[in-house]
Write a protein that holds these residues in place. Structure first.
Motif, mmCIF file in Angstrom:
data_model
loop_
_atom_site.group_PDB
_atom_site.id
_atom_site.type_symbol
_atom_site.label_atom_id
_atom_site.label_comp_id
_atom_site.label_asym_id
_atom_site.label_seq_id
_atom_site.Cartn_x
_atom_site.Cartn_y
_atom_site.Cartn_z
ATOM 1 N N HIS A 13 -5.326 -3.658 -4.761
ATOM 2 C CA HIS A 13 -4.589 -2.641 -5.524
ATOM 3 C C HIS A 13 -3.588 -3.382 -6.394
ATOM 4 C CE1 HIS A 13 -2.225 0.797 -6.727
ATOM 5 N NE2 HIS A 13 -3.104 1.606 -6.151
ATOM 6 N N ILE A 42 -10.522 4.294 -3.731
ATOM 7 C CA ILE A 42 -11.837 4.574 -4.313
ATOM 8 C C ILE A 42 -11.668 4.712 -5.820
ATOM 9 C CG2 ILE A 42 -13.689 6.298 -4.468
ATOM 10 C CD1 ILE A 42 -13.763 4.892 -1.829
ATOM 11 N N TRP A 59 -14.071 5.248 -9.155
ATOM 12 C CA TRP A 59 -15.432 5.575 -9.594
ATOM 13 C C TRP A 59 -16.417 5.431 -8.432
ATOM 14 C CZ3 TRP A 59 -15.737 8.577 -13.463
ATOM 15 C CH2 TRP A 59 -14.850 8.460 -14.538
ATOM 16 N N THR A 93 -8.336 4.980 0.280
ATOM 17 C CA THR A 93 -7.680 6.210 -0.164
ATOM 18 C C THR A 93 -8.559 6.820 -1.251
ATOM 19 O OG1 THR A 93 -6.439 5.084 -1.913
ATOM 20 C CG2 THR A 93 -5.404 5.209 0.245
HETATM 21 C C1 LIG Z 1 -10.152 3.963 -12.353
HETATM 22 C C2 LIG Z 1 -10.001 5.015 -11.278
HETATM 23 C C3 LIG Z 1 -11.136 5.633 -10.782
HETATM 24 C C4 LIG Z 1 -11.009 6.586 -9.762
HETATM 25 N N1 LIG Z 1 -12.140 7.143 -9.234
HETATM 26 C C5 LIG Z 1 -12.062 7.978 -8.184
HETATM 27 C C6 LIG Z 1 -13.247 8.495 -7.537
HETATM 28 O O1 LIG Z 1 -14.370 8.178 -7.901
HETATM 29 N N2 LIG Z 1 -13.105 9.323 -6.477
HETATM 30 C C7 LIG Z 1 -11.851 9.678 -6.025
HETATM 31 O O2 LIG Z 1 -11.762 10.431 -5.044
HETATM 32 N N3 LIG Z 1 -10.704 9.206 -6.604
HETATM 33 C C8 LIG Z 1 -10.789 8.368 -7.644
HETATM 34 N N4 LIG Z 1 -9.641 7.862 -8.212
HETATM 35 C C9 LIG Z 1 -8.352 8.225 -7.634
HETATM 36 C C10 LIG Z 1 -7.865 7.115 -6.670
HETATM 37 O O3 LIG Z 1 -8.741 7.011 -5.569
HETATM 38 C C11 LIG Z 1 -6.460 7.428 -6.195
HETATM 39 O O4 LIG Z 1 -5.629 7.384 -7.323
HETATM 40 C C12 LIG Z 1 -6.007 6.404 -5.147
HETATM 41 O O5 LIG Z 1 -6.776 6.517 -3.978
HETATM 42 C C13 LIG Z 1 -4.559 6.625 -4.764
HETATM 43 O O6 LIG Z 1 -4.110 5.481 -4.069
HETATM 44 P P1 LIG Z 1 -2.803 4.688 -4.576
HETATM 45 O O7 LIG Z 1 -2.488 3.622 -3.596
HETATM 46 O O8 LIG Z 1 -2.991 4.291 -5.987
HETATM 47 O O9 LIG Z 1 -1.750 5.883 -4.442
HETATM 48 P P2 LIG Z 1 -0.335 6.116 -5.118
HETATM 49 O O10 LIG Z 1 -0.527 6.700 -6.476
HETATM 50 O O11 LIG Z 1 0.531 4.916 -4.985
HETATM 51 O O12 LIG Z 1 0.228 7.232 -4.129
HETATM 52 C C14 LIG Z 1 -0.464 8.445 -3.875
HETATM 53 C C15 LIG Z 1 0.532 9.416 -3.248
HETATM 54 O O13 LIG Z 1 0.985 8.873 -2.012
HETATM 55 C C16 LIG Z 1 2.419 8.804 -1.998
HETATM 56 N N5 LIG Z 1 2.832 7.669 -1.178
HETATM 57 C C17 LIG Z 1 2.984 6.368 -1.554
HETATM 58 N N6 LIG Z 1 3.390 5.634 -0.501
HETATM 59 C C18 LIG Z 1 3.503 6.491 0.544
HETATM 60 C C19 LIG Z 1 3.888 6.357 1.904
HETATM 61 N N7 LIG Z 1 4.248 5.163 2.397
HETATM 62 N N8 LIG Z 1 3.886 7.443 2.713
HETATM 63 C C20 LIG Z 1 3.497 8.664 2.238
HETATM 64 N N9 LIG Z 1 3.138 8.867 0.955
HETATM 65 C C21 LIG Z 1 3.141 7.798 0.117
HETATM 66 C C22 LIG Z 1 2.818 8.698 -3.452
HETATM 67 O O14 LIG Z 1 4.150 9.160 -3.668
HETATM 68 C C23 LIG Z 1 1.794 9.617 -4.101
HETATM 69 O O15 LIG Z 1 2.181 10.971 -3.979
HETATM 70 C C24 LIG Z 1 -9.727 6.937 -9.256
HETATM 71 C C25 LIG Z 1 -8.582 6.321 -9.800
HETATM 72 C C26 LIG Z 1 -8.713 5.367 -10.788
HETATM 73 C C27 LIG Z 1 -7.469 4.687 -11.323
#
Ligand SMILES: Cc1cc2nc3c(=O)[nH]c(=O)nc-3n(C[C@H](O)[C@H](O)[C@H](O)COP(=O)(O)OP(=O)(O)OC[C@H]3O[C@@H](n4cnc5c(N)ncnc54)[C@H](O)[C@@H]3O)c2cc1C
Length: 234
Positions: free
Chosen positions: A9, A100, A102, A143
């Motif tokens: 990440h 996850i 795409w 996630t």
């Molecule tokens: C290029 C791309 C492709 C994608 N394709 C898919 C797909 O095919 N299928 C799909 O389902 N998703 C898809 N997504 C979405 C992606 O899976 C989610 O954005 C990702 O899983 C979120 O994880 P993160 O660590 O980035 O979360 P963050 O954005 O960092 O956090 C998510 C949430 O959790 C909260 N949080 C952070 N830390 C904590 C903590 N310690 N305790 C409690 N809450 C917390 C944050 O405040 C926020 O509300 C895609 C995203 C991108 C960028």
């Protein structure tokens, strides 16, 4: 036990970053030794090419699989690949922490598999229950961003997440001989109290990861010409 967390990440303060830190803390508290491959921090090269080998069997034309086989024999991979393979040799258990994207791993982690899980090192000639990394275990901690928890599942718009993960769990990890535990799947868009509850669920899973049975993938002996011909005995 020796545990390697492969983390993909780009943002250390993300939810995935919290899950990486959380699992490291929980596992070290149990007395395990934890190392982390933080692929973005390492600026890990995701693209497989001829620079992955310090010497080439055929310098005039690149056949990536043949060069992997040669490098596995001669330990002639590039330093970054050898470093990851040394960590794999060391570890008993691997946790993959990623969002996850795409329906797959982020590209940096896909590239890690392309380059590190090399022919002759991770698999070949044996595959699946005869893969070269037999004896190790692994688990995906992922996630996802589906806007409703209903989107994944048998009748969900996006289908079963486990089916999306088959190509990692079965076709990369088990293909290389690794036993795979049920994944930990975290819905990142759930309300705060649900998210907090998932950290508790993860803590409980981490407490038992060495006792948890692996997903019962079929051994090669259950197949004939690539077709399943034998079920598990009840
Ligand atoms: C290029 C791309 C492709 C994608 N394709 C898919 C797909 O095919 N299928 C799909 O389902 N998703 C898809 N997504 C979405 C992606 O899976 C989610 O954005 C990702 O899983 C979120 O994880 P993160 O660590 O980035 O979360 P963050 O954005 O960092 O956090 C998510 C949430 O959790 C909260 N949080 C952070 N830390 C904590 C903590 N310690 N305790 C409690 N809450 C917390 C944050 O405040 C926020 O509300 C895609 C995203 C991108 C960028």
């Amino acid at each position: 036990m020796n545990i390697l967390i492969v983390y993909a990440h780009p943002e250390p303060t993300s939810l995935n970053g919290s899950l990486r830190d959380f699992s490291r803390y929980q596992l070290e508290s149990q007395g395990h030794i934890v190392r982390i491959s933080d692929l973005y921090e390492m600026n890990f090269k995701a693209v497989a090419d001829g620079n992955d080998f310090s010497e080439r069997k055929n310098p005039s034309q690149l056949n990536y699989l043949l060069e992997q086989m040669n490098a596995s024999k001669n330990k002639s991979f590039s330093k970054d690949i050898l470093f990851e393979q040394e960590k794999l040799d060391w570890t008993d258990f691997i946790i993959f922490q990623f969002p996850i994207w795409w329906t797959e791993t982020p590209a940096i982690l896909k590239g890690w598999f392309d380059r590190v899980f090399a022919l002759g090192y991770a698999y070949g000639p044996g595959t699946y229950d005869k893969g070269k990394l037999k004896g190790k275990k692994a688990m995906l901690s992922v996630t996802h961003g589906a806007s409703s928890l209903n989107h994944y599942g048998e009748y969900g718009l996006k289908g079963k997440l486990e089916e999306r993960l088959f190509n990692i769990q079965h076709e990369k990890l088990y293909f290389s001989g690794i036993e795979v535990l049920e994944p930990f799947i975290f819905p990142s868009t759930a309300p705060l109290e649900v998210r907090n509850n998932y950290f508790e669920l993860y803590k409980n899973k981490l407490l038992n990861i060495f006792e948890e049975p692996a997903i019962p993938f079929h051994p090669l002996s259950h197949y004939e010409n690539g077709q399943l011909v034998q079920e598990f005995q009840k």
